[in-house]
Design a protein around this motif. Structure first.
Motif, PDB file in Angstrom:
ATOM      1  N   ASN A 117      -9.272  42.420 -36.344  1.00 53.81           N
ATOM      2  CA  ASN A 117     -10.435  43.195 -35.915  1.00 53.81           C
ATOM      3  C   ASN A 117     -10.058  44.634 -35.567  1.00 53.81           C
ATOM      4  O   ASN A 117     -10.711  45.271 -34.745  1.00 53.81           O
ATOM      5  N   LYS A 120     -12.554  47.374 -35.134  1.00 52.14           N
ATOM      6  CA  LYS A 120     -13.563  47.183 -34.093  1.00 52.14           C
ATOM      7  C   LYS A 120     -12.906  47.016 -32.725  1.00 52.14           C
ATOM      8  O   LYS A 120     -13.434  46.340 -31.847  1.00 52.14           O
ATOM      9  N   GLN A 146     -14.557  43.979 -30.452  1.00 48.97           N
ATOM     10  CA  GLN A 146     -16.007  43.803 -30.375  1.00 48.97           C
ATOM     11  C   GLN A 146     -16.380  42.647 -31.285  1.00 48.97           C
ATOM     12  O   GLN A 146     -16.736  42.820 -32.444  1.00 48.97           O
ATOM     13  N   THR A 147     -16.262  41.447 -30.744  1.00 49.71           N
ATOM     14  CA  THR A 147     -16.531  40.224 -31.493  1.00 49.71           C
ATOM     15  C   THR A 147     -17.107  39.195 -30.540  1.00 49.71           C
ATOM     16  O   THR A 147     -17.202  39.434 -29.330  1.00 49.71           O
ATOM     17  N   ASP A 148     -17.498  38.040 -31.068  1.00 41.32           N
ATOM     18  CA  ASP A 148     -18.115  37.005 -30.246  1.00 41.32           C
ATOM     19  C   ASP A 148     -17.139  36.490 -29.188  1.00 41.32           C
ATOM     20  O   ASP A 148     -15.946  36.309 -29.447  1.00 41.32           O
ATOM     21  N   ILE A 149     -17.653  36.247 -27.992  1.00 39.18           N
ATOM     22  CA  ILE A 149     -16.870  35.674 -26.904  1.00 39.18           C
ATOM     23  C   ILE A 149     -17.381  34.264 -26.622  1.00 39.18           C
ATOM     24  O   ILE A 149     -18.581  34.055 -26.452  1.00 39.18           O
ATOM     25  N   PHE A 150     -16.454  33.319 -26.597  1.00 42.68           N
ATOM     26  CA  PHE A 150     -16.815  31.926 -26.347  1.00 42.68           C
ATOM     27  C   PHE A 150     -16.440  31.536 -24.918  1.00 42.68           C
ATOM     28  O   PHE A 150     -15.663  32.226 -24.251  1.00 42.68           O
ATOM     29  N   ASP A 151     -16.997  30.430 -24.463  1.00 44.48           N
ATOM     30  CA  ASP A 151     -16.791  29.980 -23.096  1.00 44.48           C
ATOM     31  C   ASP A 151     -15.300  29.856 -22.784  1.00 44.48           C
ATOM     32  O   ASP A 151     -14.548  29.193 -23.503  1.00 44.48           O
ATOM     33  N   ASP A 153     -13.135  32.385 -22.772  1.00 47.41           N
ATOM     34  CA  ASP A 153     -12.372  33.523 -23.293  1.00 47.41           C
ATOM     35  C   ASP A 153     -12.222  34.597 -22.220  1.00 47.41           C
ATOM     36  O   ASP A 153     -13.056  34.727 -21.321  1.00 47.41           O
ATOM     37  N   GLY A 155     -12.470  38.422 -21.229  1.00 49.60           N
ATOM     38  CA  GLY A 155     -13.205  39.570 -21.734  1.00 49.60           C
ATOM     39  C   GLY A 155     -13.344  40.647 -20.674  1.00 49.60           C
ATOM     40  O   GLY A 155     -13.167  40.403 -19.475  1.00 49.60           O
ATOM     41  N   SER A 170     -20.118  30.350 -19.114  1.00 48.61           N
ATOM     42  CA  SER A 170     -21.563  30.145 -18.950  1.00 48.61           C
ATOM     43  C   SER A 170     -21.765  28.928 -18.060  1.00 48.61           C
ATOM     44  O   SER A 170     -21.093  27.905 -18.222  1.00 48.61           O
ATOM     45  N   LYS A 202     -13.741  41.474 -26.221  1.00 51.74           N
ATOM     46  CA  LYS A 202     -12.974  40.243 -26.039  1.00 51.74           C
ATOM     47  C   LYS A 202     -11.482  40.560 -26.060  1.00 51.74           C
ATOM     48  O   LYS A 202     -10.995  41.292 -26.923  1.00 51.74           O
TER      49      LYS A 202
END
Length: 215
Positions: A117, A120, A146-151, A153, A155, A170, A202
């Motif tokens: 990435n 980004k 700048q990418t998806d963040i999962f539970d 991770d 950040g 979450s 992230k």
């Protein structure tokens, strides 16, 4: 995080160190520095070194020598796209039986080739020790994508005008920002406050004087 600015004398001293190390691939001696700047006492050199350490331009290595602070190494790095820079790939190596070693030029390893990435990404400097348990310490450079963040991770989050690096979870009651240090309390963000939250990026790795790391 902004580092204190150097005085003119400190800036001249630092720039000379950069030029010298790039040209000779070693640090100048005290006598080299005394000759260059006309100092009559090694104490003047020691004071400049101490000032540059205090202002996060140099670090004192474990063996008593000096090195550039990780932030400065990052800033002073050359253009990664220039074929002269990067780590040379010198050949193939077997992970099975032994085979004859053959050296050949297979290109270069650069940050762009390591980090998918790269285009980004941005970097921030850590201030504080709330993520010490994850191996991320004060003064480290954290790479953010700048990418998806999962539970779960790690950040960087901006909340109510303040920023923080935490593990992001979450929950039924909103969002929980969990530190990796028991000396710090988690931060709970309720659903009605989500509009005040901005995910900066992230965590994908961090850099310090030991090199490049990933949790």
């Amino acid at each position: 995080m902004e580092y204190p600015k150097l005085t003119n004398k400190q800036n001249d001293f630092f720039n000379f160190l950069v030029r010298y190390v790039r040209e000779f691939e070693q640090w100048p001696s005290h006598q080299d520095l005394m000759d260059e700047f006309g100092f009559k006492s090694p104490r003047s050199i020691t004071q400049l070194y101490e000032a540059l350490i205090k202002k996060n331009h140099l670090v004192k290595a474990d063996w008593g020598e000096y090195d550039f602070h990780p932030v400065q190494k990052f800033n002073l790095s050359e253009n990664e796209e220039d074929e002269e820079y990067g780590i040379p790939i010198v050949g193939l190596i077997t992970a099975g039986g032994m085979q004859e070693a053959v050296e050949e030029d297979l290109g270069r390893v650069t940050l762009k080739s390591i980090l998918p990435n790269y285009d980004k990404m941005k970097a921030v400097v850590v201030s504080g020790q709330s993520m010490r348990g994850a191996g991320i310490n004060n003064g480290d450079i954290v790479l953010l994508a700048q990418t998806d963040i999962f539970d779960g991770d790690i950040g960087a989050v901006r909340y109510r005008g303040e920023t923080s690096l935490k593990r992001i979870y979450s929950t039924p009651n909103g969002m929980r920002l969990k530190p990796a240090n028991e000396d710090f309390e988690p931060i709970t963000i309720e659903p009605g406050e989500f509009e005040e939250v901005n995910i900066i990026g992230k965590y994908v790795g961090h850099i310090n004087d030991k090199g490049l790391h990933k949790v």
